[in-house]
Enzyme design. Sequence first.
Site, mmCIF file in Angstrom:
data_model
loop_
_atom_site.group_PDB
_atom_site.id
_atom_site.type_symbol
_atom_site.label_atom_id
_atom_site.label_comp_id
_atom_site.label_asym_id
_atom_site.label_seq_id
_atom_site.Cartn_x
_atom_site.Cartn_y
_atom_site.Cartn_z
ATOM 1 N N ALA A 178 0.853 -1.196 0.000
ATOM 2 C CA ALA A 178 0.000 0.000 0.000
ATOM 3 C C ALA A 178 0.888 1.244 0.000
ATOM 4 O O ALA A 178 1.790 1.367 0.822
ATOM 5 C CB ALA A 178 -0.900 -0.022 1.225
ATOM 6 N N LYS A 179 0.622 2.143 -0.905
ATOM 7 C CA LYS A 179 1.436 3.354 -1.017
ATOM 8 C C LYS A 179 0.759 4.456 -0.191
ATOM 9 O O LYS A 179 -0.016 5.264 -0.703
ATOM 10 C CB LYS A 179 1.538 3.738 -2.499
ATOM 11 C CG LYS A 179 2.870 4.331 -2.885
ATOM 12 C CD LYS A 179 3.011 4.473 -4.378
ATOM 13 C CE LYS A 179 3.861 5.660 -4.757
ATOM 14 N NZ LYS A 179 5.165 5.766 -4.152
ATOM 15 N N ILE A 180 1.034 4.405 1.107
ATOM 16 C CA ILE A 180 0.347 5.266 2.074
ATOM 17 C C ILE A 180 1.305 6.340 2.566
ATOM 18 O O ILE A 180 2.459 6.049 2.899
ATOM 19 C CB ILE A 180 -0.176 4.397 3.244
ATOM 20 C CG1 ILE A 180 -1.299 3.515 2.697
ATOM 21 C CG2 ILE A 180 -0.656 5.238 4.412
ATOM 22 C CD1 ILE A 180 -1.797 2.498 3.649
ATOM 23 N N TYR A 184 5.861 6.944 4.444
ATOM 24 C CA TYR A 184 7.021 7.582 3.814
ATOM 25 C C TYR A 184 7.903 8.363 4.785
ATOM 26 O O TYR A 184 8.947 8.884 4.396
ATOM 27 C CB TYR A 184 6.571 8.408 2.593
ATOM 28 C CG TYR A 184 6.401 7.460 1.418
ATOM 29 C CD1 TYR A 184 7.410 7.285 0.491
ATOM 30 C CD2 TYR A 184 5.272 6.669 1.311
ATOM 31 C CE1 TYR A 184 7.293 6.359 -0.532
ATOM 32 C CE2 TYR A 184 5.139 5.746 0.286
ATOM 33 C CZ TYR A 184 6.158 5.594 -0.627
ATOM 34 O OH TYR A 184 6.050 4.664 -1.637
#
Length: 332
Positions: A178-180, A184
């Site tokens: 999941a690119k949440i 980051y």
Amino acid sequence: MNEGQRPGTAEAARLVEPSRVAAPSDTWMYLDGRMVRYSEARIGLLTHALHYGTACFEGLRAYWNPDLGQLFVRHAARHFERLERSSAFLGITPPLDVPRLVALTLELLRRNEIRADAYIRPILFTASEVLNPAMEGLSRSFAVYVTPFGRHADAAVGTRCMVSSVRKIPLASIPASAKITGTYVNAALAKSEARRHGFDEAIQLTGEGRVCEGSIANLFMFRNGAFATPPLSDGILDGITRYSLLQLIPGELGVGVAERSIDPNELYNCDELLLCGTGMEVLAVTEVDGHQVGDGRVGRMTAQLQQRYRQAVRGYSPRYRDWLTAVYEGAG
Ligand code: PMP
């Protein structure tokens, strides 16, 4: 910097990076069903996602083909499918289905009259202004920003990496697929540590100490005549450029590629190493923790991959034309 120039130092590579883009206030954006100027697209300071990292996003690239007078978005549908998967984890849904998300991206590129390489940043976020991390019943917003965008780094020079002390977040905490946005912080810490120590990029390990990926890129190693790249089960992002290289390596270079765990010691005595991602494209790693990779220059396999990749994304390889969506009607 054009391709013919080879400054020969990592310092010079740094000059064309990072990709800080000043958003001109009159850039057209998409926000919640409307096309608005960047200067009009504002959110409140109490926006839930700003405080709790509860947004998911994508980064797409579009490539200008001067011979065809055409702009091509690379793997548009795949990016929005990944956005859907990321958003499902957060329990929010994009406002449109994948074909409509692609269509609005093309419209936005046309409205901004972009006829150059470009970057596209969709973001879906919890928009309610509340001081509480709980996510039930919150409203959500969706925005897309596009901008002309050049190289992340000079591909002819490559990049110098440090194996970071900042380990990846365990899969059991936040899934790597999941690119949440909240995740980051981990990338930001790793990359900043690398910069502080005089390197360009970080290579991160899993909690168990296996090689995982770069801060915003996947990793491939060439050793003993074959490529290897960490498997999804080692907590990598299911990168779209990685997927492209898994096709290009056997298809164009005719060598094998294995998805297998990599021990950090292998990084110090491999023949070639590269990072790949939408923003970074295909970038040779020429040094790890002060150990030269190969002869310290862009390796032969990596150079070939860079060339094939560039041809494919710019619409010069009929075989990979299905990676691309044309922006302008009537052009090639
Ligand atoms: N890993 C991470 C952590 C990333 O942020 C990215 C950039 N999206 C990648 C790998 C590369 O993925 P992609 O090729 O889909 O851009």
